[in-house]
Design an enzyme around this catalytic site. Structure first.
Site, PDB file in Angstrom:
ATOM      1  N   ASP A 260      -5.698   0.952 -12.021  1.00 57.81           N
ATOM      2  CA  ASP A 260      -4.361   0.617 -12.505  1.00 57.81           C
ATOM      3  C   ASP A 260      -4.477  -0.618 -13.412  1.00 57.81           C
ATOM      4  O   ASP A 260      -4.797  -0.489 -14.591  1.00 57.81           O
ATOM      5  CB  ASP A 260      -3.492   0.386 -11.262  1.00 57.81           C
ATOM      6  CG  ASP A 260      -2.031   0.153 -11.556  1.00 57.81           C
ATOM      7  OD1 ASP A 260      -1.544   0.659 -12.565  1.00 57.81           O
ATOM      8  OD2 ASP A 260      -1.365  -0.540 -10.773  1.00 57.81           O
TER       9      ASP A 260
ATOM     10  N   VAL B 202       2.086   6.850  -8.119  1.00 57.75           N
ATOM     11  CA  VAL B 202       1.731   8.197  -7.664  1.00 57.75           C
ATOM     12  C   VAL B 202       1.198   8.153  -6.235  1.00 57.75           C
ATOM     13  O   VAL B 202       0.725   7.118  -5.772  1.00 57.75           O
ATOM     14  CB  VAL B 202       0.684   8.856  -8.596  1.00 57.75           C
ATOM     15  CG1 VAL B 202       1.269   9.113  -9.970  1.00 57.75           C
ATOM     16  CG2 VAL B 202      -0.591   8.022  -8.695  1.00 57.75           C
TER      17      VAL B 202
ATOM     18  N   ASP C 137      -1.561   6.859  -0.954  1.00 56.68           N
ATOM     19  CA  ASP C 137      -0.439   6.782  -0.013  1.00 56.68           C
ATOM     20  C   ASP C 137       0.855   6.312  -0.662  1.00 56.68           C
ATOM     21  O   ASP C 137       0.867   5.662  -1.702  1.00 56.68           O
ATOM     22  CB  ASP C 137      -0.770   5.812   1.122  1.00 56.68           C
ATOM     23  CG  ASP C 137      -0.715   4.359   0.655  1.00 56.68           C
ATOM     24  OD1 ASP C 137      -1.417   4.035  -0.319  1.00 56.68           O
ATOM     25  OD2 ASP C 137       0.048   3.564   1.239  1.00 56.68           O
TER      26      ASP C 137
END
Ligand code: 5GP
Length: 190
Positions: free
Chosen positions: A103, A153, A159
């Site tokens: 990310d 997501v 999770d």
């Protein structure tokens, strides 16, 4: 909590399985004749590792690391901490990190730095998901499953507040649900 109410399917189970098989074939060709060690990052990388290794035809070992992630919030804190270290030394070995998602790049940057300091023969990264639009620190990604947009997501190992890791697909949180969850997380932490 019903998934349909809060999220939509971003990548189907079939698309994931097809891409994982392709990555496995590519990795097998690249690591022919080398002493390969796959390092999965707990907990999110577990489903990806277990599917990927079934498509890797060269002999390989596996090991696990756990590092701190988001906690309750869906936004990164930038705080990275080792919760569980590797079982074995990696010096002289060909190491491939198997990660669920990159990310901001902070976690991978940290991992690469600590593992590089242990003198592996080579060190590469295989991530199932990549959010290029969120990058804060440039990290080299050798194998990428899917580039995805800047959305939270979950599923296929990832999770949503520790649940839904078992889903065979990747779902993206609807913007209104993401907003509501961030507000709840803020209230909890304050
Ligand atoms: P980074 O340090 O690159 O910002 O974040 C890496 C870690 O944050 C990932 O290993 C994952 O645990 C978590 N993360 C980042 N984006 C998402 C996301 O969209 N969904 C989930 N479930 N976790 C994420």
């Amino acid at each position: 909590m019903l998934i349909d109410d809060i999220a939509e399917v971003l990548i189907t189970a079939e698309e994931i399985q097809k891409r994982v098989a392709e990555l496995g074939r590519q990795i097998s060709a690249d690591y022919e004749g080398r002493d390969l060690l796959l390092i999965a990052v707990l907990k999110g990388g577990v489903l990806f590792l277990s599917d990927l290794m079934r498509h890797i035809t060269v002999p390989h070992a596996i090991d696990f690391m756990a590092i701190s992630s988001y906690g309750l919030s869906t936004e990164t804190t930038g705080v990275v901490r080792i919760l569980k270290d590797l079982d074995e030394p990696i010096d002289g070995r060909h190491v491939l990190i198997v990660e669920d998602i990159v990310d901001t790049g902070r976690t991978m940057d940290y991992l690469l730095r600590i593992l590089q300091a242990r003198h592996p023969a080579s060190l590469r990264v295989c991530t199932l998901l990549n959010k290029p639009g969120r990058r804060e620190i440039e990290v080299p990604l050798d194998y990428v499953g899917f580039d995805i947009p800047n959305r939270f997501v979950f599923g296929y190992g990832l999770d949503l507040r520790e649940i839904f890791r078992n889903q065979t697909f990747i779902a993206a949180l609807k913007p209104e649900a993401q907003h509501a969850l961030s507000e709840t997380a803020q209230e909890v932490s304050e």
